[in-house]
Design a protein around this motif. Structure first.
Motif, mmCIF file in Angstrom:
data_model
loop_
_atom_site.group_PDB
_atom_site.id
_atom_site.type_symbol
_atom_site.label_atom_id
_atom_site.label_comp_id
_atom_site.label_asym_id
_atom_site.label_seq_id
_atom_site.Cartn_x
_atom_site.Cartn_y
_atom_site.Cartn_z
ATOM 1 N N HIS A 149 0.797 -1.230 0.000
ATOM 2 C CA HIS A 149 0.000 0.000 0.000
ATOM 3 C C HIS A 149 0.827 1.276 0.000
ATOM 4 C CE1 HIS A 149 -3.546 -2.442 0.485
ATOM 5 N NE2 HIS A 149 -2.920 -3.099 1.453
ATOM 6 N N ARG A 150 2.124 1.142 0.192
ATOM 7 C CA ARG A 150 3.054 2.280 0.163
ATOM 8 C C ARG A 150 2.639 3.401 1.131
ATOM 9 N NH1 ARG A 150 6.886 1.287 -3.530
ATOM 10 N NH2 ARG A 150 6.357 -0.104 -5.211
ATOM 11 N N ARG A 151 2.218 2.984 2.288
ATOM 12 C CA ARG A 151 1.874 3.915 3.365
ATOM 13 C C ARG A 151 1.870 3.162 4.680
ATOM 14 N NH1 ARG A 151 -3.108 3.090 5.403
ATOM 15 N NH2 ARG A 151 -4.637 2.011 4.111
ATOM 16 N N LEU A 152 1.856 3.929 5.771
ATOM 17 C CA LEU A 152 1.746 3.308 7.088
ATOM 18 C C LEU A 152 0.299 2.882 7.317
ATOM 19 C CD1 LEU A 152 3.838 5.765 9.274
ATOM 20 C CD2 LEU A 152 4.481 3.487 8.530
ATOM 21 N N PRO A 153 0.090 1.796 8.053
ATOM 22 C CA PRO A 153 -1.293 1.432 8.365
ATOM 23 C C PRO A 153 -1.897 2.457 9.323
ATOM 24 C CG PRO A 153 0.234 -0.067 9.449
ATOM 25 C CD PRO A 153 1.043 0.832 8.577
ATOM 26 N N LEU A 154 -3.160 2.749 9.119
ATOM 27 C CA LEU A 154 -3.859 3.656 10.022
ATOM 28 C C LEU A 154 -4.027 2.987 11.380
ATOM 29 C CD1 LEU A 154 -6.678 4.787 7.566
ATOM 30 C CD2 LEU A 154 -4.570 6.003 8.135
ATOM 31 N N SER A 155 -4.286 3.797 12.390
ATOM 32 C CA SER A 155 -4.430 3.259 13.737
ATOM 33 C C SER A 155 -5.540 2.210 13.790
ATOM 34 C CB SER A 155 -4.737 4.393 14.712
ATOM 35 O OG SER A 155 -4.911 3.883 16.009
ATOM 36 N N ARG A 156 -6.667 2.480 13.116
ATOM 37 C CA ARG A 156 -7.765 1.500 13.165
ATOM 38 C C ARG A 156 -7.404 0.223 12.403
ATOM 39 N NH1 ARG A 156 -11.113 4.800 8.902
ATOM 40 N NH2 ARG A 156 -10.206 6.466 10.055
ATOM 41 N N GLU A 157 -6.566 0.324 11.380
ATOM 42 C CA GLU A 157 -6.124 -0.885 10.675
ATOM 43 C C GLU A 157 -5.231 -1.730 11.575
ATOM 44 O OE1 GLU A 157 -6.124 0.794 6.107
ATOM 45 O OE2 GLU A 157 -4.345 1.088 7.360
ATOM 46 N N ARG A 158 -4.372 -1.071 12.334
ATOM 47 C CA ARG A 158 -3.514 -1.805 13.270
ATOM 48 C C ARG A 158 -4.341 -2.429 14.382
ATOM 49 N NH1 ARG A 158 1.679 2.065 14.004
ATOM 50 N NH2 ARG A 158 0.672 2.324 15.999
ATOM 51 N N HIS A 159 -5.381 -1.704 14.849
ATOM 52 C CA HIS A 159 -6.270 -2.261 15.875
ATOM 53 C C HIS A 159 -7.004 -3.494 15.347
ATOM 54 C CE1 HIS A 159 -5.861 0.513 19.181
ATOM 55 N NE2 HIS A 159 -6.009 1.548 18.367
ATOM 56 N N TRP A 160 -7.517 -3.423 14.118
ATOM 57 C CA TRP A 160 -8.232 -4.561 13.538
ATOM 58 C C TRP A 160 -7.294 -5.744 13.334
ATOM 59 C CZ3 TRP A 160 -12.983 -5.702 13.927
ATOM 60 C CH2 TRP A 160 -13.952 -4.707 13.987
ATOM 61 N N PHE A 161 -6.063 -5.467 12.908
ATOM 62 C CA PHE A 161 -5.084 -6.540 12.731
ATOM 63 C C PHE A 161 -4.823 -7.227 14.079
ATOM 64 C CE2 PHE A 161 -0.706 -8.099 12.773
ATOM 65 C CZ PHE A 161 -0.749 -8.977 11.694
ATOM 66 N N ALA A 162 -4.559 -6.443 15.095
ATOM 67 C CA ALA A 162 -4.274 -7.005 16.424
ATOM 68 C C ALA A 162 -5.502 -7.730 16.970
ATOM 69 C CB ALA A 162 -3.837 -5.893 17.378
ATOM 70 N N PHE A 163 -6.681 -7.130 16.844
ATOM 71 C CA PHE A 163 -7.906 -7.747 17.356
ATOM 72 C C PHE A 163 -8.220 -9.049 16.621
ATOM 73 C CE2 PHE A 163 -12.544 -8.254 17.141
ATOM 74 C CZ PHE A 163 -12.803 -8.431 18.486
ATOM 75 N N GLY A 164 -8.071 -9.061 15.316
ATOM 76 C CA GLY A 164 -8.342 -10.273 14.538
ATOM 77 C C GLY A 164 -7.428 -11.417 14.921
ATOM 78 N N ASN A 165 -6.157 -11.128 15.106
ATOM 79 C CA ASN A 165 -5.213 -12.171 15.513
ATOM 80 C C ASN A 165 -5.477 -12.648 16.938
ATOM 81 O OD1 ASN A 165 -3.251 -12.849 13.374
ATOM 82 N ND2 ASN A 165 -3.033 -10.633 13.327
ATOM 83 N N MET A 166 -5.810 -11.732 17.833
ATOM 84 C CA MET A 166 -6.131 -12.121 19.207
ATOM 85 C C MET A 166 -7.388 -12.985 19.238
ATOM 86 S SD MET A 166 -3.931 -11.007 21.400
ATOM 87 C CE MET A 166 -4.891 -11.196 22.871
ATOM 88 N N LEU A 167 -8.398 -12.606 18.474
ATOM 89 C CA LEU A 167 -9.635 -13.379 18.431
ATOM 90 C C LEU A 167 -9.363 -14.796 17.926
ATOM 91 C CD1 LEU A 167 -12.703 -13.385 18.787
ATOM 92 C CD2 LEU A 167 -12.880 -12.639 16.418
ATOM 93 N N PHE A 168 -8.561 -14.909 16.868
ATOM 94 C CA PHE A 168 -8.219 -16.238 16.360
ATOM 95 C C PHE A 168 -7.500 -17.049 17.421
ATOM 96 C CE2 PHE A 168 -4.932 -19.023 14.778
ATOM 97 C CZ PHE A 168 -5.718 -19.993 14.189
ATOM 98 N N GLN A 169 -6.546 -16.459 18.094
ATOM 99 C CA GLN A 169 -5.779 -17.214 19.077
ATOM 100 C C GLN A 169 -6.647 -17.650 20.256
ATOM 101 O OE1 GLN A 169 -1.948 -15.836 20.120
ATOM 102 N NE2 GLN A 169 -1.243 -15.993 18.037
ATOM 103 N N ILE A 170 -7.591 -16.803 20.666
ATOM 104 C CA ILE A 170 -8.504 -17.188 21.740
ATOM 105 C C ILE A 170 -9.369 -18.370 21.294
ATOM 106 C CG2 ILE A 170 -10.527 -16.431 23.065
ATOM 107 C CD1 ILE A 170 -9.156 -13.633 23.145
ATOM 108 N N LEU A 171 -9.874 -18.310 20.064
ATOM 109 C CA LEU A 171 -10.678 -19.419 19.538
ATOM 110 C C LEU A 171 -9.838 -20.695 19.419
ATOM 111 C CD1 LEU A 171 -12.742 -17.605 16.771
ATOM 112 C CD2 LEU A 171 -13.573 -18.480 18.955
#
Length: 160
Positions: A57-79
């Motif tokens: 994407h040739r840019r830094l991820p937005l704060s909400r994109e980083r939150h969704w990335f972290a939340f999605g991975n945490m949710l998967f690991q909890i499951l």
């Protein structure tokens, strides 16, 4: 005022989940490998996935994109941990003589016997640390990739 464009991070979550599942199959995600090595490997993986985001994407991820990335991975690991724990309780402990799942009853007894608060504290602290690891490593990898792209663009006079 320019509106920020958010990109779906599902692709990057799926890459991380795929690597996590692959490591589970290989055995790196087991009791035989120290937790610190697993954590460092997951941190490195997240860093390189962040670099891929920066390259794509040739840019830094937005704060909400980083939150969704972290939340999605945490949710998967909890499951994943929940399913793994259920399988261990059901298949290894099985049904006892009383017709009840004795493994579950043993876990409940331990949880009610004062073991609850230290365990709950440790789980919450580890979840917060893991969330922060996903959040910051994803952005850090993208930032490093952008610096590299800017250096290459500066040398060849190409805009990124």
């Amino acid at each position: 005022m320019m509106q920020e464009h958010t990109v779906s991070v599902k692709k990057y979550i799926l890459i991380c989940v795929g690597i996590f599942l692959l490591l589970s199959l290989v055995g790196l995600n087991s009791n035989k490998v120290p937790y610190l090595i697993q954590f460092i490997f997951l941190l490195t993986t997240t860093y390189f996935i962040g670099k891929k985001f920066g390259r794509d994407h040739r840019r830094l991820p937005l704060s909400r994109e980083r939150h969704w990335f972290a939340f999605g991975n945490m949710l998967f690991q909890i499951l994943f941990i929940g399913v793994s724990l259920a399988m261990v309780v059901l298949f290894l402990n099985g049904i006892g003589e009383s017709g009840k799942f004795e493994g579950i009853l043993n876990l409940v007894d331990r949880f009610e016997s004062g073991f609850r608060w230290p365990l709950l504290f440790a789980v919450i602290i580890s979840m917060v640390l893991e969330y922060m690891m996903f959040y910051f490593a994803f952005g850090w990898g993208a930032k490093k990739q952008l610096k590299k792209l800017q250096k290459i663009a500066g040398e060849s006079n190409i805009q990124i």
